[in-house]
Design a protein around this motif. Structure first.
Motif, short mmCIF file in Angstrom:
data_model
loop_
_atom_site.label_atom_id
_atom_site.label_comp_id
_atom_site.label_asym_id
_atom_site.label_seq_id
_atom_site.Cartn_x
_atom_site.Cartn_y
_atom_site.Cartn_z
N UNK A 1 -34.76 -40.35 5.02
CA UNK A 1 -36.08 -41.01 5.34
C UNK A 1 -36.86 -39.81 5.43
N UNK A 2 -36.60 -38.89 6.38
CA UNK A 2 -37.48 -37.85 6.71
C UNK A 2 -37.89 -36.90 5.60
N UNK A 3 -36.83 -36.40 4.78
CA UNK A 3 -37.26 -35.57 3.62
C UNK A 3 -38.12 -36.34 2.51
N UNK B 1 -38.17 -26.47 4.71
CA UNK B 1 -36.89 -26.22 5.21
C UNK B 1 -36.88 -26.35 6.84
N UNK B 2 -37.80 -25.55 7.21
CA UNK B 2 -38.02 -25.23 8.69
C UNK B 2 -38.20 -26.80 9.40
N UNK C 1 -24.12 -28.21 7.38
CA UNK C 1 -25.18 -28.28 6.38
C UNK C 1 -24.90 -28.74 4.97
N UNK C 2 -25.20 -29.71 4.29
CA UNK C 2 -24.85 -30.27 3.28
C UNK C 2 -26.12 -30.70 2.32
N UNK C 3 -25.86 -31.40 1.14
CA UNK C 3 -26.68 -32.04 0.45
C UNK C 3 -26.24 -33.08 -0.15
N UNK D 1 -28.58 -33.09 6.21
CA UNK D 1 -28.46 -33.20 4.83
C UNK D 1 -29.89 -32.92 4.29
N UNK D 2 -29.84 -31.78 3.53
CA UNK D 2 -31.16 -31.15 2.91
C UNK D 2 -31.31 -31.79 1.47
N UNK D 3 -32.21 -31.89 0.67
CA UNK D 3 -32.38 -32.68 -0.34
C UNK D 3 -31.98 -32.03 -1.55
#
Length: 457
Positions: free
Chosen positions: A110-112, A134-135, A216-218, A236-238
């Motif tokens: 949701x945030x990303x 990213x920060x 850290x994953x995606x 979870x990064x995009x």
């Protein structure tokens, strides 16, 4: 497939208790622009933690009737989960750690989407804009800790390593834990789980009660490398590029265990940054390590780096085989140097702002037959750019091995083709073949069919 639990309803905690109707609709939206497909993939991967499979497409097929929806009620939010993996439950109650990971999935998706990707305030076509995004994602996930000295060691390595290599990674994690160093990994099994498991014991002996086990994953990789149960801070990064940059921005040093194409992707990404002229004065310790039997593996890695990128790249790497205590002591000493450097430069201890990352390394690389064939794997470019191109080649191989989209691409059109300098391609062919022989490409190595073809121009 176990179907003992056909439906379960969970109420999220914390800020997720007050999701808006719009956010809930996004998470339930099954259209191409909605989030339900991503939510379903990531949630299923999280609940499948501990299963011995690394094929994202096969996981979706196995649990084809799995579903998750978000409902906003008058008093808050409900997750309605249908036909989840049975091993995510104990006495019909979802394991607490997995529930936390599930909430992290919702939070980050949701945030990303709302605050980063669809927010015009973030210029994702500009290098600093991406670093700033990213920060914000990391801060929203609680990964940034003010008033703490540098102590985060990133551990990279294969998810399909052997038992002895796993034991070694756990031993090294124990030594890191004894020195009150925190551990950050790609959050999956194998060399990503071992250091965390060892650090738990080391932290316990030192009565270090604030141990951090950052994962850290995606979305593209999470099904193949589901977060292990030890992870207590998941983000979870995009995409893979933002995930990789998060590692080097949040971590203060990197330890690399034996692995396959994914580990080479990470190593080459790191070298593409450290080889950039703007970054060569910044302290950033990198150690390659494994048990005694990994000597040949690291000799192959260093030969590949020497021949393709040269001595300048090799000098950035320290190899310490079968020396877990020395590696941990080395990392501890380097933390003091980084502390002084950040203090002198007024850079944040918790986020490496000074590290320059080119836009080429930040722009998502989509592995297709066309994009893989178009990679410039020749020496007619600065060495840090060649490292970046090689990173993309290995990224495509990872996609063809385990990611659902990559697996579909290979099934439709056959193996990717990689063209380049004869000497570089010969070394890549040799290295990849050694990974296949050592069973580092897939968990089920007996059925591995290469998703690539090496073509020497």
């Amino acid at each position: 497939m176990n179907t003992d639990i056909s439906e379960v309803i969970i109420r999220p905690e914390g800020s997720l208790q007050i999701l808006s109707y719009k956010e809930a609709e996004q998470l339930c939206d099954v259209s191409a622009s909605g989030l339900n497909d991503l939510l379903r993939q990531c949630a299923l991967a999280v609940l499948n933690t501990g299963a011995k499979e690394d094929n994202g497409l096969a996981l979706l097929q196995k649990y084809h009737d799995f579903d998750i929806k978000v409902a906003v009620k008058g008093r808050g939010v409900q997750l309605v989960i249908k036909n989840p993996p049975r091993h995510a439950f104990v006495d019909n109650q979802m394991i607490v750690g997995l529930k936390e990971h599930l909430f992290a999935v919702i939070r980050d998706l949701v945030y990303a989407r709302d605050e980063i990707l669809d927010n015009p305030q973030f210029n994702l076509n500009h290098s600093h804009g991406i670093t700033n995004a990213i920060f914000h994602i990391a801060r929203n996930a609680g990964l940034l800790r003010a008033n703490t000295v540098p102590n985060v060691v990133v551990c990279w390595g294969g998810h399909s390593i052997g038992l002895e290599e796993y034991k070694y990674s756990k031993h090294l994690g124990y030594e890191l834990g004894l020195r009150n160093l925190d551990v950050c990994t790609g959050c999956g099994p194998g060399a990503m789980k071992g250091p965390m498991k060892g650090a738990v014991l080391g932290h316990g002996k030192q009565r270090y009660k604030v141990g951090r086990y950052i994962g850290i994953t995606e979305p593209g990789i999470i099904a193949a490398e589901a977060p292990n149960a030890i992870v207590n801070e998941l983000c979870i990064f995009p995409d893979i590029e933002k995930r990789l940059e998060a590692f080097v921005r949040l971590g203060h040093g990197i330890v690399i265990f034996p692995g396959g194409a994914g580990t080479m992707e990470e190593l080459l990404y790191l070298l593409s940054i450290l080889l950039h002229p703007a970054n060569q004065a910044l302290p950033f310790p990198v150690v390659l390590t494994g048990n005694a039997q990994s000597q040949t593996y690291f000799e192959g890695i260093m030969r590949f780096i020497d021949i393709t990128l040269g001595e300048e790249a090799s000098r950035l790497l320290t190899v310490m085989v079968d020396r877990p205590r020395d590696v941990a002591s080395h990392m501890k000493a380097c933390m003091a140097q980084i502390h002084q450097d950040r203090k002198a430069s007024s850079d944040a201890y918790y986020y490496n702002w000074r590290l320059l990352v080119d836009i080429d390394q930040q722009t998502p690389f989509i592995p297709t037959h066309q994009s893989m064939a178009a990679l410039n794997l020749h020496r007619n470019q600065p060495v840090h750019l060649l490292a970046s191109q090689l990173r993309k080649a290995f990224s495509g191989i990872v996609a063809g091995n385990v990611k659902a989209d990559g697996l579909r691409e290979i099934a439709l059109h056959g193996p990717f083709e990689l063209h380049g300098d004869p000497k570089i391609m010969a070394e890549m062919d040799t290295l990849l073949q050694s990974f296949v022989e050592q069973k580092r490409m897939k968990l089920d190595a007996s059925t591995y069919n290469p998703c690539y073809k090496i073509i020497r121009d």
